[in-house]
Write a protein that holds these residues in place. Structure first.
Motif, PDB file in Angstrom:
ATOM      1  N   TYR A  81       0.843  -1.193   0.000  1.00 55.90           N
ATOM      2  CA  TYR A  81       0.000   0.000   0.000  1.00 55.90           C
ATOM      3  C   TYR A  81       0.881   1.247   0.000  1.00 55.90           C
ATOM      4  CZ  TYR A  81      -4.077  -2.891   0.972  1.00 55.90           C
ATOM      5  OH  TYR A  81      -5.084  -3.825   0.883  1.00 55.90           O
ATOM      6  N   ALA A  82       1.955   1.244   0.795  1.00 50.73           N
ATOM      7  CA  ALA A  82       2.869   2.379   0.862  1.00 50.73           C
ATOM      8  C   ALA A  82       3.554   2.590  -0.487  1.00 50.73           C
ATOM      9  CB  ALA A  82       3.902   2.155   1.959  1.00 50.73           C
ATOM     10  N   GLU A  83       3.907   1.502  -1.152  1.00 55.50           N
ATOM     11  CA  GLU A  83       4.599   1.592  -2.443  1.00 55.50           C
ATOM     12  C   GLU A  83       3.676   2.055  -3.565  1.00 55.50           C
ATOM     13  OE1 GLU A  83       6.247  -2.302  -2.946  1.00 55.50           O
ATOM     14  OE2 GLU A  83       7.613  -2.066  -1.253  1.00 55.50           O
ATOM     15  N   SER A  84       2.368   1.907  -3.367  1.00 51.76           N
ATOM     16  CA  SER A  84       1.418   2.272  -4.421  1.00 51.76           C
ATOM     17  C   SER A  84       1.268   3.776  -4.596  1.00 51.76           C
ATOM     18  CB  SER A  84       0.045   1.650  -4.137  1.00 51.76           C
ATOM     19  OG  SER A  84      -0.583   2.340  -3.055  1.00 51.76           O
ATOM     20  N   GLY A  85       1.722   4.535  -3.604  1.00 54.41           N
ATOM     21  CA  GLY A  85       1.619   5.978  -3.703  1.00 54.41           C
ATOM     22  C   GLY A  85       0.250   6.525  -3.367  1.00 54.41           C
ATOM     23  N   THR A  86      -0.647   5.670  -2.908  1.00 51.24           N
ATOM     24  CA  THR A  86      -1.978   6.146  -2.533  1.00 51.24           C
ATOM     25  C   THR A  86      -1.909   6.858  -1.190  1.00 51.24           C
ATOM     26  OG1 THR A  86      -2.495   4.046  -1.489  1.00 51.24           O
ATOM     27  CG2 THR A  86      -3.143   4.311  -3.805  1.00 51.24           C
ATOM     28  N   ALA A 124      -5.756   1.340   9.023  1.00 54.29           N
ATOM     29  CA  ALA A 124      -6.003   2.615   8.346  1.00 54.29           C
ATOM     30  C   ALA A 124      -5.666   2.554   6.866  1.00 54.29           C
ATOM     31  CB  ALA A 124      -5.192   3.722   9.020  1.00 54.29           C
ATOM     32  N   TRP A 125      -4.717   1.714   6.461  1.00 53.62           N
ATOM     33  CA  TRP A 125      -4.302   1.655   5.062  1.00 53.62           C
ATOM     34  C   TRP A 125      -5.165   0.715   4.224  1.00 53.62           C
ATOM     35  CZ3 TRP A 125      -1.375  -0.375   9.078  1.00 53.62           C
ATOM     36  CH2 TRP A 125      -1.268  -1.751   9.116  1.00 53.62           C
TER      37      TRP A 125
END
Length: 147
Positions: A81-86, A124-125
């Motif tokens: 999720y962090a790598e997706s840039g969202t 939260a993500w």
């Protein structure tokens, strides 16, 4: 046990009252300083299963020891999720996940014929799913991303 049309209630010396509802036994367990975590336990119509009760009683004793494995699994789940840039919170280390998750419930179920303890978290993500940290014989066997 309750009357003819009432729900069955089982009194456990450690867990307190468990009430049969929706095909499972329901109660509360104290985890992480929270006294009211919903608890679901498998069993028969008459009473919770003996192995399920044993596993439910073990949750509070093992909860702190399980935290490193849970936080590592949660962090692994977070990483894509962090790598997706969202728009997700910034979490740099596994220990930081705790500020972004909340424990919603605990359940004792049978999976693959084995008694399994599942701790269910909201993250939260990943607002669309609940994450289930599943333990068998005291070991984390998986973090299910769609509980």
């Amino acid at each position: 046990m309750a009357g003819l049309f009432g729900s069955a209630v089982f009194e456990d010396q450690v867990l307190g009252p468990l009430k049969r509802s929706g095909g499972v036994w329901r109660g509360k367990v104290e985890l992480g300083g929270r006294p009211d975590v919903p608890l679901l336990v498998f069993g028969s119509l008459r009473e919770p299963g003996t192995s399920a009760l044993d596993a439910a009683r073990e949750i509070a004793r093992s909860f702190e020891d399980w935290q490193p494995a849970i936080e590592a699994a949660l962090f692994d789940h977070y990483s894509p999720y962090a790598e997706s840039g969202t728009d997700v919170p910034v979490i740099a280390t596994p220990g930081e996940v705790w500020g972004h998750v909340s424990l919603e419930s605990a359940a004792i179920v049978k999976m693959g014929g084995q008694v399994t303890t599942e701790l269910v978290y909201a993250a939260a993500w990943d607002e669309e799913h609940r994450l289930g940290a599943r333990f068998q014989a005291g070991q984390l066997v998986e973090l299910c991303g769609s509980v």
